[in-house]
Each structure stands twice: as C-alpha cells, then as structure tokens.
Design a protein around this motif. Structure first.
Motif, short mmCIF file in Angstrom:
data_model
loop_
_atom_site.label_atom_id
_atom_site.label_comp_id
_atom_site.label_asym_id
_atom_site.label_seq_id
_atom_site.Cartn_x
_atom_site.Cartn_y
_atom_site.Cartn_z
N TRP A 159 0.84 -1.19 0.00
CA TRP A 159 0.00 0.00 0.00
C TRP A 159 0.88 1.25 0.00
O TRP A 159 2.06 1.20 0.32
CB TRP A 159 -0.89 0.01 1.24
CG TRP A 159 -2.06 -0.93 1.21
CD1 TRP A 159 -2.01 -2.28 0.99
CD2 TRP A 159 -3.42 -0.60 1.43
NE1 TRP A 159 -3.27 -2.81 1.07
CE2 TRP A 159 -4.16 -1.80 1.34
CE3 TRP A 159 -4.10 0.59 1.71
CZ2 TRP A 159 -5.55 -1.85 1.51
CZ3 TRP A 159 -5.48 0.54 1.88
CH2 TRP A 159 -6.19 -0.67 1.77
N ASP A 160 0.28 2.37 -0.35
CA ASP A 160 0.94 3.68 -0.29
C ASP A 160 0.54 4.33 1.04
O ASP A 160 -0.64 4.63 1.24
CB ASP A 160 0.50 4.53 -1.48
CG ASP A 160 1.28 5.82 -1.61
OD1 ASP A 160 2.51 5.80 -1.41
OD2 ASP A 160 0.66 6.87 -1.88
N LEU A 161 1.51 4.50 1.93
CA LEU A 161 1.23 4.93 3.32
C LEU A 161 1.94 6.24 3.60
O LEU A 161 3.15 6.37 3.38
CB LEU A 161 1.71 3.85 4.30
CG LEU A 161 1.23 2.42 4.04
CD1 LEU A 161 1.88 1.45 5.02
CD2 LEU A 161 -0.29 2.33 4.12
N HIS A 162 1.19 7.20 4.14
CA HIS A 162 1.76 8.51 4.45
C HIS A 162 1.33 8.96 5.85
O HIS A 162 0.19 8.75 6.25
CB HIS A 162 1.30 9.56 3.43
CG HIS A 162 1.99 9.45 2.11
ND1 HIS A 162 1.77 8.41 1.25
CD2 HIS A 162 2.92 10.24 1.53
CE1 HIS A 162 2.52 8.57 0.16
NE2 HIS A 162 3.23 9.66 0.31
N ILE A 163 2.26 9.58 6.55
CA ILE A 163 2.01 10.06 7.91
C ILE A 163 1.61 11.52 7.87
O ILE A 163 2.22 12.32 7.14
CB ILE A 163 3.30 9.93 8.76
CG1 ILE A 163 3.90 8.54 8.64
CG2 ILE A 163 3.02 10.29 10.22
CD1 ILE A 163 5.40 8.54 8.81
N ALA A 164 0.63 11.89 8.69
CA ALA A 164 0.32 13.30 8.91
C ALA A 164 1.38 13.84 9.87
O ALA A 164 1.41 13.48 11.04
CB ALA A 164 -1.07 13.44 9.51
N ASP A 165 2.27 14.66 9.36
CA ASP A 165 3.42 15.11 10.14
C ASP A 165 3.76 16.57 9.80
O ASP A 165 4.20 16.86 8.69
CB ASP A 165 4.63 14.22 9.82
CG ASP A 165 5.85 14.54 10.68
OD1 ASP A 165 5.72 15.30 11.65
OD2 ASP A 165 6.93 14.00 10.36
N PRO A 166 3.55 17.47 10.79
CA PRO A 166 2.96 17.26 12.12
C PRO A 166 1.46 17.03 12.01
O PRO A 166 0.83 17.45 11.03
CB PRO A 166 3.25 18.57 12.87
CG PRO A 166 4.28 19.28 12.05
CD PRO A 166 4.08 18.83 10.64
N PRO A 167 0.85 16.39 13.03
CA PRO A 167 -0.59 16.13 12.99
C PRO A 167 -1.39 17.41 12.87
O PRO A 167 -1.05 18.44 13.47
CB PRO A 167 -0.86 15.44 14.34
CG PRO A 167 0.46 14.86 14.74
CD PRO A 167 1.49 15.82 14.23
N GLY A 168 -2.45 17.35 12.07
CA GLY A 168 -3.38 18.46 11.99
C GLY A 168 -2.94 19.63 11.13
O GLY A 168 -3.63 20.65 11.07
N THR A 169 -1.83 19.48 10.42
CA THR A 169 -1.31 20.61 9.62
C THR A 169 -1.60 20.45 8.13
O THR A 169 -1.30 21.35 7.36
CB THR A 169 0.20 20.74 9.81
OG1 THR A 169 0.85 19.54 9.36
CG2 THR A 169 0.55 21.00 11.26
N GLY A 170 -2.17 19.32 7.73
CA GLY A 170 -2.41 19.09 6.31
C GLY A 170 -1.15 18.71 5.55
O GLY A 170 -1.12 18.81 4.32
N ARG A 171 -0.13 18.26 6.25
CA ARG A 171 1.11 17.84 5.60
C ARG A 171 1.29 16.34 5.76
O ARG A 171 1.09 15.80 6.84
CB ARG A 171 2.30 18.57 6.23
CG ARG A 171 2.26 20.08 6.07
CD ARG A 171 3.43 20.72 6.78
NE ARG A 171 3.36 22.18 6.71
CZ ARG A 171 4.21 22.99 7.36
NH1 ARG A 171 5.17 22.49 8.10
NH2 ARG A 171 4.07 24.30 7.24
N LEU A 172 1.68 15.69 4.67
CA LEU A 172 1.91 14.26 4.67
C LEU A 172 3.33 13.96 4.23
O LEU A 172 3.90 14.69 3.42
CB LEU A 172 0.94 13.55 3.71
CG LEU A 172 -0.55 13.67 3.99
CD1 LEU A 172 -1.33 12.97 2.87
CD2 LEU A 172 -0.92 13.09 5.33
N ARG A 173 3.88 12.89 4.76
CA ARG A 173 5.16 12.36 4.26
C ARG A 173 5.08 10.85 4.25
O ARG A 173 4.31 10.23 5.01
CB ARG A 173 6.33 12.85 5.11
CG ARG A 173 6.37 12.30 6.53
CD ARG A 173 7.69 12.68 7.21
NE ARG A 173 7.75 12.23 8.59
CZ ARG A 173 8.13 11.02 8.98
NH1 ARG A 173 8.45 10.09 8.07
NH2 ARG A 173 8.19 10.71 10.26
#
Length: 202
Positions: free
Chosen positions: A69-83
């Motif tokens: 799967w393609d997995l991305h973390i919300a980092d930092p949480p709640g900022t709308g940024r994924l890595r």
C-alpha cells in the motif's frame, strides 16, 4: 467520495479491512463512525473515510499487513502535511495518523490511527489518566470484524463535538449498559467536566 488538497477519498469497507488484517496476530479495531454503526447494527450516515485503530507498539506489524500500500504520515498532525511512512519506521508521539491507499494513483481509503498502551491497558493519548483494559476495547460484529467499544469511541467524539457526533451519540445512548455509561461519565469528568453528554448519560 470526498476530496481535498491532499487528494480524493473513497473509503474502504469494514469487510475489506477484515480481509487485509485477517492474519494479524495483534489487536486491531474498526473505529470512528463505522464502529458506531457496527454496534447499533444499521447505517447512520455516509462516511468520508474509514478509521482503523492499532496500538502504537503494534505499528510495524500493521504496516506489514498493509505491505504494497501507499502509506503517508500526517506530520505534524493536523497541519495538512503528509510524508511517506518508511518501511520499519517507528512512529513516536505525537505522530498517530497514517493515510492509506492501495497505490499512489488510487484515492485514499483508510486512516490508520495509533493509540498508546501501558501494560494491559489502553491509555488515551489526549489524557493518559483515561484508561481501559485492552480486552474491554473489543466488540465483534456478526461477521467477525472487530470494532471499538462504543463508550471509548464516544469519548473520542466528545472533543469538539460535531453534528455527526451528536447523531452517533443519540444512536448509541439507548444501548449503553450501566458499566459503559459509568466509564464514559468518568472519562468525561476527567477531561470535559462541563460536557452536555454527562447529563444525558446519568
């Protein structure tokens, strides 16, 4: 299907996740509004995503279940940024929200949430005083799919309550037994003593 600047969503079903995690040798649960629906036994509303909860200590085993799967973390949480979530990478607090899709070109379909545990107890990441035995977290749907205990799911929904959370609370309340009501009352007393749900639970 919903969309935002991070891409479209087309939620997986609880049964699809049961298939993905069928060989899991660790606890996992359908969470969010879908868990509420599994408890009450009927559809309450449409859903923008599907939440799955695992304990932080089991995150790499969950990642193995989602291999490919393609997995991305919300980092930092709640900022709308994924890595991207690297294979074998251990996510520490405050990271807890992983967006999942089957391929980079597919819509997002699952939100994998990480929660903490102390020994045999789940501990809220919002307030570690709020705890529950891990064995009590689980309910099982008719088809064998595990989902979160409704009182614990309502505890999550009590923060920044939205219209859909009020719908879920109203649907669940008549079916909560005395122990479930008592646990939720105690949790809200610690974290949100003025919450209007407290009066309705008594």
């Amino acid at each position: 299907m919903t969309s935002n600047n991070l891409g479209e969503w087309s939620p997986a079903s609880a049964s699809e996740m049961a298939e993905v995690f069928k060989r899991a040798n660790f606890p996992w649960w359908i969470a969010g509004g879908s868990a509420i629906e599994l408890f009450v036994g009927r559809e309450l509303r449409t859903h923008g995503d599907l939440d799955v909860l695992v304990l932080r200590r089991d995150q790499t085993r969950a990642q193995e279940c989602l291999s490919g799967w393609d997995l991305h973390i919300a980092d930092p949480p709640g900022t709308g940024r994924l890595r991207a979530w690297g294979f074998g990478e251990m996510l520490e607090e405050p990271l807890h929200d992983i967006w999942c899709r089957r391929t980079p070109d597919a819509p997002w379909s699952v939100q994998l949430m990480l929660d903490d545990a102390v020994g045999d107890e789940w501990a809220s990441r919002r307030d570690p005083r709020v705890r529950m035995p891990i064995t009590r977290l689980s309910r099982v749907a008719a088809d064998g799919t595990p989902y979160l205990a409704p009182e614990m799911q309502l505890f999550y929904k009590a923060k920044n309550t939205r219209e859909k959370d009020e719908v879920d609370f109203g649907a669940v309340l008549p079916s909560l037994d005395q122990d479930q009501r008592a646990w939720l009352l105690d949790a809200l007393k610690l974290t949100a003593p003025e919450h209007p749900w407290r009066q309705r639970l008594q």
